[in-house]
Structure formats: C-alpha cells, structure tokens
Design an enzyme around this catalytic site. Structure first.
Site, short mmCIF file in Angstrom:
data_model
loop_
_atom_site.label_atom_id
_atom_site.label_comp_id
_atom_site.label_asym_id
_atom_site.label_seq_id
_atom_site.Cartn_x
_atom_site.Cartn_y
_atom_site.Cartn_z
N GLU A 1 -7.18 9.80 9.62
CA GLU A 1 -5.77 10.02 9.97
C GLU A 1 -5.63 10.83 11.26
O GLU A 1 -4.61 10.77 11.94
CB GLU A 1 -5.03 10.65 8.79
CG GLU A 1 -5.03 9.66 7.62
CD GLU A 1 -3.97 9.88 6.57
OE1 GLU A 1 -3.56 11.05 6.40
OE2 GLU A 1 -3.55 8.90 5.93
N TYR B 1 -0.21 8.31 -3.09
CA TYR B 1 0.10 8.09 -4.50
C TYR B 1 -0.88 8.85 -5.41
O TYR B 1 -0.55 9.15 -6.55
CB TYR B 1 0.01 6.60 -4.84
CG TYR B 1 1.19 5.76 -4.43
CD1 TYR B 1 2.23 6.27 -3.66
CD2 TYR B 1 1.28 4.42 -4.85
CE1 TYR B 1 3.31 5.47 -3.29
CE2 TYR B 1 2.36 3.63 -4.49
CZ TYR B 1 3.37 4.16 -3.71
OH TYR B 1 4.44 3.36 -3.37
N GLY B 2 -2.08 9.10 -4.92
CA GLY B 2 -3.15 9.69 -5.73
C GLY B 2 -2.72 10.85 -6.62
O GLY B 2 -2.97 10.84 -7.82
N CYS C 1 -12.31 2.88 -0.44
CA CYS C 1 -11.04 3.44 0.05
C CYS C 1 -10.66 2.65 1.30
O CYS C 1 -11.52 2.37 2.15
CB CYS C 1 -11.22 4.92 0.41
SG CYS C 1 -9.83 5.62 1.33
N THR C 2 -9.40 2.25 1.37
CA THR C 2 -8.99 1.36 2.47
C THR C 2 -9.03 2.04 3.83
O THR C 2 -8.96 1.37 4.85
CB THR C 2 -7.58 0.79 2.21
OG1 THR C 2 -6.71 1.88 1.94
CG2 THR C 2 -7.58 -0.17 1.05
N HIS C 3 -9.13 3.37 3.87
CA HIS C 3 -9.26 4.04 5.16
C HIS C 3 -10.67 3.92 5.75
O HIS C 3 -10.86 4.00 6.96
CB HIS C 3 -8.96 5.55 5.02
CG HIS C 3 -7.50 5.88 4.96
ND1 HIS C 3 -6.70 5.49 3.93
CD2 HIS C 3 -6.70 6.58 5.82
CE1 HIS C 3 -5.47 5.94 4.13
NE2 HIS C 3 -5.44 6.60 5.27
N ASP D 1 0.86 -1.19 0.00
CA ASP D 1 0.00 0.00 0.00
C ASP D 1 0.89 1.23 0.00
O ASP D 1 2.06 1.17 0.40
CB ASP D 1 -0.90 0.00 1.24
CG ASP D 1 -1.84 1.21 1.27
OD1 ASP D 1 -2.33 1.59 0.20
OD2 ASP D 1 -2.05 1.78 2.35
N SER D 2 0.32 2.35 -0.41
CA SER D 2 1.08 3.60 -0.38
C SER D 2 1.32 4.07 1.06
O SER D 2 2.15 4.94 1.28
CB SER D 2 0.34 4.68 -1.17
OG SER D 2 -0.94 4.88 -0.58
N CYS E 1 -4.25 -0.84 -2.38
CA CYS E 1 -4.21 0.61 -2.60
C CYS E 1 -4.98 0.84 -3.89
O CYS E 1 -4.66 0.24 -4.92
CB CYS E 1 -2.75 1.03 -2.74
SG CYS E 1 -2.50 2.70 -3.34
N ASN E 2 -6.00 1.69 -3.84
CA ASN E 2 -6.83 1.91 -5.02
C ASN E 2 -6.03 2.48 -6.19
O ASN E 2 -6.18 2.05 -7.32
CB ASN E 2 -7.99 2.84 -4.67
CG ASN E 2 -9.15 2.09 -4.05
OD1 ASN E 2 -9.93 1.47 -4.74
ND2 ASN E 2 -9.21 2.10 -2.72
N THR E 3 -5.16 3.46 -5.90
CA THR E 3 -4.39 4.10 -6.98
C THR E 3 -3.46 3.09 -7.64
O THR E 3 -3.42 2.96 -8.87
CB THR E 3 -3.55 5.26 -6.41
OG1 THR E 3 -4.42 6.11 -5.66
CG2 THR E 3 -2.91 6.06 -7.52
#
Lengths: 271, 271
Positions: free
Chosen positions: A151, A41-42, A183-185, A9-10, A72-74
């Site tokens: 975050e 990364y987005g 989104c992983t968050h 993941d980023s 990671c989606n990006t």
C-alpha cells in the site's frame, strides 16, 4: 457470451485478479467493485462482512453478470458457499484455485501458505488442501507487514527486501517446495518473493490461478466470449475516485479506465 | 461423492492422465478403459472414432461415473462437444486444459505445441488458444518419432535424446516461452524434453493440467469425495490383459491394479 464478469473485493487488492483476468481472457469484459470506504474486512464481525459482500453482489447482479469472482480472502471465507448455493451463475473465490495449483505442483507433499493474520487464522487454505489430500503437510504463516509495504508502493528496494526476508524466514526454513501467496496484494511483491525463496520453491499466485479457474469454468459452461473485441472495463469504488484510479494505473497499468464512485447502502451515506 | 471418475483412451497413453489424477486427487476412484485392440484412433475415419468412443462411454455410464475424462486427443477432437451436450455429467477433454495453462504461463504471447501428426493437422490447440486470445502466436510441430520411443520404453539415454533434439529443433529455434506436450504419451519423455528445451521454455503437460481441471470442476459441482479412503482403481483393456498390466506398472508405478479384458462390441469379437 457478451455479459460481463463481476469481480468484488473489500478494496484495491482484487485488482491483481482483474489484471490476470484481462491478460488471460482479453476478450472478456470486467465489472469491478472495490469497497474501499469500508476496507479492510478482516477485522469486522462475520455478519458485517456478509452484509457488505451481499451489497456488492446485488449491485453486480443488476449489471447482468455471467459469473461472480470474490477476489477477497475474507469475503470468500464468509460468503462463497452461500453464494454458490443461491446464485444461478458460477461463483469463484480466491482460496480454492491456489490450493489445486499447489496440489498439482508439489512433489514432496509439503506446501506453504502466506497471508494476512485473518486468512491464516481461518485455516481456510489448510482445510481446502486436506479435504482433497490429507497426506499433504501445510505450513501457514501470517505476514502482517506485507500489505502495508504494497500500500506504500514499496514493491522493490532494500527496505522491502529486508522486510520480506524477515517475514518469510520461518517458512523458508521448512522443506516446502511450493508457496501459495494467499493474499491478493502479494502478487505485486512476487518478483522479490521469488528471488528470496530461491529456485527450490515454486511461487503460486492466487490471482493467476483464479483467472485460470475462471477461464476453465467459462469454457465448460459455454460462457466464453470468443468474438473479436477490446472491451471497456468498469470500476466502481465506494471511496474517493481519484485514489482508486491512481492505484489502478500505477499498480497494474490498467490504463485510464472508467472509475465511478458508488454508494452501496444508506450506511455508507451516513458515514 | 462416492461415484468413480471414468477415463477413456484409445490405448495406454491415457494412463499418464490417470497417474496425475491419482496424485492430485488421491481419494477419487478411477475406472479406465484403454481400447488397445483398436489403437491407434488417429488414422481411422471420423465415424469409426465416434462409434468406438461412444462404446467406451456407454460402458462407463453403466458404472455410474460422476465425470468423464476423454484422455485421447483424437477422441477429444471428434466427440467432446457432442458428449458435453448429451451427457448429464461433466466431460473433460485433454486439449483445453493445456491451452488455458499456456495462456496463463506465456509472457511473450508465443506458445508452442507438439503432438502426433493427426493432432497437429487438426489444429485443435491453435483454434482453442485463438478463440480465447487471438493475439497469441502458436507454433505447431508434429513429432511422429516420439510415440514409438515411449512405446519401446526408451524414456532416457542417448538415442532418445538425439531423436528428441532432432524432432524439437524447428520449434526450439522460435521464440516460444511455453511448450504444450499435446500427446498423452509425452509426459514420460518430459524430463528429457525439459533438459533439451532449457530454462527459457516452460513445459506444459496435458496430463497434469487435465487432472487439475478435473479437480476444479469436481469442486465447483460439489462432486469431490472428501472422506478418507484409498480407493481401488479398475482398468479395462480391449487387448491382452498382461501387456496392459505390464505397461501400467512399468510406466506409471500404478502398482498391481485390477486389470480386466472386455469386449466393447460384437465387432471386436469378430476380429
């Protein structure tokens, strides 16, 4: 099979996928890399995302992983297809599992997706759903205020609730019966999102669904580890060890795991 | 990829899997064989189940199927592993998909399974769950009165409700939070089972989960058909065409599909 599952993941978001992998596949050993030094990364150009992602993949291949999860989606949008083609191990991204879950769950063919601006603008979820069923109506909504909430550790409370309510209002005004957390968050906000969305809408967590798809693929390729063990997982970060370690413990109750800082390329050393 | 998905069952039960395949993968073409003339497989010796199942598989291989779905618990238990080993196409059974769904859904590590006596006595679900997570407690219960209910078309009403309540009572007295419907007939009773089980317990339909696993595997093996089409499905039965056709229309609103009677072996002709 004893070899570990590699997860990249980023940053820290992919830990929600790891948490689900550990829950659904408790005998499997995980090696994770979070490229926190170069996160997010987005906003980066595609070539840079490709290069950074391949640096993580190459590092994990040295650890003889039996499967790669791009959490990671990006990175999934940029690298998944080429990684599937060029690697001999199975590769799973975070976009497809949520879409098949939505296709299973929806009864009125009306599905919602929320994610970062990058993910929503890429229309990756819409495309993936329509490839399989073109009759589905997909509502997509960027929710840029949700990652900062996570975050800052604000998973509950009135501020979080207000921000989520305001963010989701446009999509909750439609007739969707299922909502993909793209989104992983977001799984960390899932309890609040469920409360706000109400019982009419089923919430689909990419992390849960990705872990489930990993489980199915390991089974079908005879790669499951089925003996008794409590594996020790390994976590690599390209940023400060302590910050990463704190988040891993605080977010996901992963316990005191082995966290190491690594340099993926000369570029990082020069930064 | 234009090739069809092959689905086999000892009778009509597998039509619930077909119904879900059509819903979740509307562009895919299905070829189904229901061996109604020799149904049920449950009480037959293993060698006979193996022979009959391979006759169906060999017939479908002539139709150049790209994937095989064994939509029958008995045939899955007997033939799945050998079919996976000897065929070059992917093979999906009905047992594994329900177990990975349960591993995802359960929060208290306490899972229930209901099925026919044959399926429950085989302990196939228990074994599959424990292979992946030995900490899970599995409650298994044979419900021999449910298949006759479905075959009499009694999907609702007070008689059906009383029989289901009495059948499920022992398993509902435990603390399970998820319940696998381990028989392809049961999805037709799912609304009543949900009502009786209450909100505490999530109901897992093997048919829905099998279709979802098929979708994931087709995707990962680049076998999805993604162009626009409304495919015409083909249904074969070894018994009377009309009975099969009526059930397909009545149970699953599959519409007037092409149903043909076939002889799978000389043995059938001699019967």
């Amino acid at each position: 099979m004893e070899r570990p599952i590699g997860v990249i993941d980023s940053g820290v978001g992919g830990l929600t996928v790891v948490s689900e992998l550990i829950r659904q596949l408790p005998k499997e050993k995980i090696i994770y890399i979070g490229d926190t030094a170069r996160c997010p990364y987005g906003p980066r150009p595609t070539d840079e995302v490709r290069q950074y992602t391949w640096e993580m993949i190459d590092y994990l291949l040295l650890h003889d992983i039996k499967m790669l999860v791009i959490a990671c989606n990006t990175a999934t949008a940029v690298v998944l297809e080429e990684a599937k083609k060029s690697l001999s191990i199975p590769v799973v991204g975070v976009i497809h599992p949520g879409t098949v879950a939505a296709l299973k769950i929806t009864k009125n063919d009306h599905v919602g997706v929320i994610g970062t601006e990058g993910t929503i603008n890429s229309r990756a979820y819409d495309r993936e759903i329509k490839r399989i069923n073109s009759e589905i109506t997909v509502e997509s909504l960027a929710c840029p205020k949700l990652v900062p909430l996570v975050e800052q550790g604000k998973f509950s409370g009135s501020e979080a609730k207000e921000i989520i309510e305001a963010s989701l209002a446009p999509i909750l005004a439609t007739s969707i019966d299922s909502l993909i957390l793209g989104c992983t968050h977001y799984p960390l906000l899932a309890p609040l999102i469920k409360e706000i969305a109400g019982k009419r809408i089923e919430i689909i967590s990419s992390g849960e669904e990705t872990a489930r798809e990993v489980s199915a693929l390991l089974y079908h390729q005879n790669l499951l580890f089925t003996e008794e063990r409590k594996p020790e997982h390994i976590f690599y970060t390209t940023g400060p060890r302590q910050t990463f370690s704190q988040i891993a413990e605080q977010w996901l109750r992963l316990g005191k795991n082995d966290v190491k800082t690594i340099n993926l390329s000369e570029k990082i050393k020069q930064q």
